[in-house]
Design a protein around this motif. Structure first.
Motif, mmCIF file in Angstrom:
data_model
loop_
_atom_site.group_PDB
_atom_site.id
_atom_site.type_symbol
_atom_site.label_atom_id
_atom_site.label_comp_id
_atom_site.label_asym_id
_atom_site.label_seq_id
_atom_site.Cartn_x
_atom_site.Cartn_y
_atom_site.Cartn_z
ATOM 1 N N LEU A 1 0.813 -1.218 0.000
ATOM 2 C CA LEU A 1 0.000 0.000 0.000
ATOM 3 C C LEU A 1 0.846 1.267 0.000
ATOM 4 N N ALA A 2 2.146 1.145 0.237
ATOM 5 C CA ALA A 2 2.997 2.327 0.382
ATOM 6 C C ALA A 2 3.010 3.179 -0.886
ATOM 7 N N LEU A 3 3.351 2.568 -2.016
ATOM 8 C CA LEU A 3 3.430 3.329 -3.264
ATOM 9 C C LEU A 3 2.071 3.850 -3.720
ATOM 10 N N PRO A 4 0.988 3.048 -3.660
ATOM 11 C CA PRO A 4 -0.324 3.587 -4.047
ATOM 12 C C PRO A 4 -0.757 4.771 -3.189
ATOM 13 N N LEU A 5 -0.462 4.730 -1.883
ATOM 14 C CA LEU A 5 -0.856 5.843 -1.019
ATOM 15 C C LEU A 5 -0.061 7.103 -1.340
ATOM 16 N N VAL A 6 1.227 6.936 -1.609
ATOM 17 C CA VAL A 6 2.051 8.095 -1.974
ATOM 18 C C VAL A 6 1.544 8.705 -3.282
ATOM 19 N N ALA A 7 1.302 7.852 -4.277
ATOM 20 C CA ALA A 7 0.791 8.348 -5.553
ATOM 21 C C ALA A 7 -0.622 8.909 -5.406
ATOM 22 N N GLY A 8 -1.440 8.258 -4.579
ATOM 23 C CA GLY A 8 -2.818 8.711 -4.391
ATOM 24 C C GLY A 8 -2.927 10.033 -3.685
ATOM 25 N N PHE B 1 -9.601 8.567 -5.316
ATOM 26 C CA PHE B 1 -8.552 7.998 -4.472
ATOM 27 C C PHE B 1 -8.842 6.527 -4.152
ATOM 28 N N LEU B 2 -10.069 6.241 -3.745
ATOM 29 C CA LEU B 2 -10.427 4.863 -3.400
ATOM 30 C C LEU B 2 -10.362 3.953 -4.622
ATOM 31 N N PHE B 3 -10.782 4.461 -5.775
ATOM 32 C CA PHE B 3 -10.709 3.671 -7.008
ATOM 33 C C PHE B 3 -9.259 3.355 -7.350
ATOM 34 N N TRP B 4 -8.372 4.355 -7.201
ATOM 35 C CA TRP B 4 -6.952 4.144 -7.481
ATOM 36 C C TRP B 4 -6.349 3.095 -6.540
ATOM 37 N N ILE B 5 -6.666 3.172 -5.244
ATOM 38 C CA ILE B 5 -6.139 2.202 -4.288
ATOM 39 C C ILE B 5 -6.601 0.791 -4.654
ATOM 40 N N ARG B 6 -7.867 0.676 -5.043
ATOM 41 C CA ARG B 6 -8.397 -0.628 -5.429
ATOM 42 C C ARG B 6 -7.680 -1.164 -6.662
ATOM 43 N N ALA C 1 -4.683 -0.316 -7.762
ATOM 44 C CA ALA C 1 -3.293 -0.604 -7.423
ATOM 45 C C ALA C 1 -3.172 -1.922 -6.662
ATOM 46 N N THR C 2 -4.121 -2.193 -5.769
ATOM 47 C CA THR C 2 -4.112 -3.450 -5.013
ATOM 48 C C THR C 2 -4.298 -4.650 -5.939
ATOM 49 N N LEU C 3 -5.204 -4.511 -6.899
ATOM 50 C CA LEU C 3 -5.435 -5.599 -7.853
ATOM 51 C C LEU C 3 -4.204 -5.821 -8.732
ATOM 52 N N LEU C 4 -3.544 -4.726 -9.140
ATOM 53 C CA LEU C 4 -2.329 -4.857 -9.943
ATOM 54 C C LEU C 4 -1.233 -5.578 -9.166
ATOM 55 N N LEU D 1 5.422 -1.598 -13.094
ATOM 56 C CA LEU D 1 5.619 -0.145 -13.054
ATOM 57 C C LEU D 1 4.982 0.541 -14.251
ATOM 58 N N ILE D 2 5.137 -0.047 -15.429
ATOM 59 C CA ILE D 2 4.592 0.581 -16.641
ATOM 60 C C ILE D 2 3.078 0.641 -16.587
ATOM 61 N N VAL D 3 2.452 -0.478 -16.262
ATOM 62 C CA VAL D 3 0.987 -0.519 -16.207
ATOM 63 C C VAL D 3 0.479 0.409 -15.100
ATOM 64 N N GLY D 4 1.097 0.326 -13.928
ATOM 65 C CA GLY D 4 0.667 1.171 -12.809
ATOM 66 C C GLY D 4 0.809 2.642 -13.106
ATOM 67 N N CYS D 5 1.937 3.016 -13.714
ATOM 68 C CA CYS D 5 2.161 4.431 -14.039
ATOM 69 C C CYS D 5 1.191 4.929 -15.096
ATOM 70 N N MET D 6 0.873 4.091 -16.071
ATOM 71 C CA MET D 6 -0.069 4.497 -17.121
ATOM 72 C C MET D 6 -1.455 4.739 -16.542
ATOM 73 N N ILE D 7 -1.915 3.824 -15.696
ATOM 74 C CA ILE D 7 -3.240 3.990 -15.092
ATOM 75 C C ILE D 7 -3.243 5.187 -14.140
#
Length: 274
Positions: free
Chosen positions: A68-75, A127-132, A134-137, A174-180
């Protein structure tokens, strides 16, 4: 009189001005001047968020929720416009040469509170959609366990960052996460670039503020692209400085955003901000 002013505000909500490519640098300079004039209260406000970030990081470390660290920072970038509402109000008060203190920032939440809360709800959904997502990724690429750094016997936060970011083994993640994440950030930036400061400055609704924000970005694509990049760079620098840097970079970007709003959204004809 109040009805007339409200009508003027709503008519102005459909308008957006244009600025030069160099305007973001002027906004940052004006934001720094607001920090100087606020006599430390802006830095204290920024310090609260820096401290909150450190506490969240420690909680993630304690329970080994490294995924959750990276998704929270990005979120953070998705909800930052709402967190900065108080600092917009500080800039608004400084604009009128009124004294400001730590309590001034709390006054921003009392201006147009229903619409500010609605904007917060919208940003919160992103924010919640992004966390979800990122967790699935993470589950898709790594499964249930955090990846280990080379030579590591047990997972750790630094090891997780090293394994995910500093190696090429997880380049697809990283590529998929950064694109989304980038796609969501563009949408949020477009609807919030000037909408949050506008809501505490004028008697407008969230929809009207989002319309003017969209028009602002559309009419100033190059300048706003530079501004978005600068926001990411300054915020990222705050995180890289162990979150402590946010005590400076968050107020700087927030105050600069207020001046961006003033520069980009023309005041209603025949009216003066109060």
């Amino acid at each position: 009189m109040a009805v007339t002013e409200a009508s003027a505000d709503k008519e102005a909500a459909a308008e957006a001005g244009t600025v030069s490519l160099g305007a973001p640098w002027a906004w940052l300079a004006a934001g720094w001047e607001d920090i100087r004039r606020s006599r430390g209260s802006s830095l204290l406000w920024g310090g609260l968020f820096a401290g909150a970030g450190l506490i969240i990081l420690l909680i993630l470390h304690r329970y080994r929720l490294y995924n959750l660290a990276l998704p929270l920072v990005a979120g953070f970038m998705l909800v930052a416009p709402l967190l900065a509402v108080g600092l917009y109000h500080v800039s608004r008060e400084l604009e009128h040469n009124r004294p400001v203190g730590m309590g001034t920032a709390f006054g921003g939440w009392g201006r147009n509170p229903g619409q500010v809360a609605l904007l917060g709800f919208i940003l919160g959904l992103f924010f919640l959609f992004w966390i979800r997502v990122a967790t699935l990724l993470f589950a898709l690429f790594f499964g249930a366990e955090p990846p280990l750094a080379f030579g590591e016997a047990a997972p750790s936060l630094l090891g997780f960052v090293e394994s995910v970011i500093l190696t090429t083994r997880n380049l697809g993640f990283l590529i998929v996460g950064c694109m989304i994440g980038a796609a969501m950030a563009v949408v949020v930036f477009t609807i919030s670039a000037v909408s949050a400061p506008m809501l505490i400055d004028r008697d407008v609704t969230v929809i009207e503020a989002i319309v003017v924000s969209f028009n602002t970005v559309r009419r100033n694509k190059t300048a706003m692209m530079l501004w978005a990049v600068l926001i990411v760079l300054f915020t990222g620098a705050g995180f890289l400085a162990g979150f402590i840097g946010l005590a400076v970079t968050l107020p700087l970007v927030a105050h600069a955003t207020w001046h961006a709003y003033r520069d980009l959204v023309p005041p209603p004809a025949g009216s003066a901000a109060g």
